[in-house]
Design an enzyme around this catalytic site. Structure first.
Site: not given
Lengths: 61, 61, 61, 61, 61, 61
Positions: D1-3, D40, F7
């Site tokens: 789930m990298p942001y 994302m 992140r």
């Protein structure tokens, strides 16, 4: 002193922002035992051209 | 390599931004011993409709 | 309702954090006319392995 | 789930944003073994008046 | 593609995090009409020594 | 003066961080015409207990 940043694609109406702010504040207050007056929420409305998922911009061009 | 993000409700004049950038850079340089040329500051000016405190939007409607 | 995020490489002493928080709050209060009690500051101390400048991690390996 | 949040001074063309989103997603997918559909990216284009380096705003006035 | 960052002083239990994530996702889904599978939430638990209000660190020393 | 925050859930090896920093810097430099020495990247590695997708924490309990 919770700080919440909410970033969405496109725009929200004032009513949607007010409702989200009210409910998220309520949730954090109730679940995490934080005083409501210390909860700050900031909402960013980004153009779909400025967000990508799976490597593609959301404006779908 | 300090990075500083400052987010305020409403707008600031160019003079206010310049003064804040200068003073905050000076503070971090002096107190934390960081070279000034490595300090980056970004300022976001948000509409009062996009910030909430105590569950209520700041535009006070 | 200013929110300030300060991210630095390595650690700061408690004294450095207290001094930075005090001075940055004072600056924003005085220059931007924001009430002190509404100014929130959060400090992140990142490992030098987690910051890069010019494409290279700061741990210098 | 990298942001991933990318903040730049000035504006980018749609083409530049699409290219950056595509390449950064590819990099994180390949190097960190993260599924592309979970990556994302959000891009903020800030006025040069709202960014400072070395204590001076980037608009160079 | 809403992204939500929640930053609190001190720690939360896993149960508190799960409850907050569930409710905040539900709120944004219902109020802003965003598909739940696109809502990402990240929680940062900061030491009270790293947060200041009114110019004073929250650890109250 | 691009600032990039990445992140991810879980940890990355030093090698993965170095490779990501190098490639993302290269991409932004080449595509957006930004000098490499002005590109700063910060990586946050979050516990899976602190990230949620679809309202559920990623630790899968």
């Amino acid at each position: 002193m919770p700080y919440v940043s909410i970033r969405v694609a496109g725009t929200l109406t004032r009513e949607q922002k007010a409702q989200i702010a009210s409910e998220v504040t309520e949730t954090i207050h109730r679940v995490a035992n934080k005083p409501k007056e210390n909860i700050m929420i900031m909402i960013d409305e980004l153009s779909r051209e400025n967000i990508a998922k799976e490597g593609k911009l959301l404006d779908g061009k």
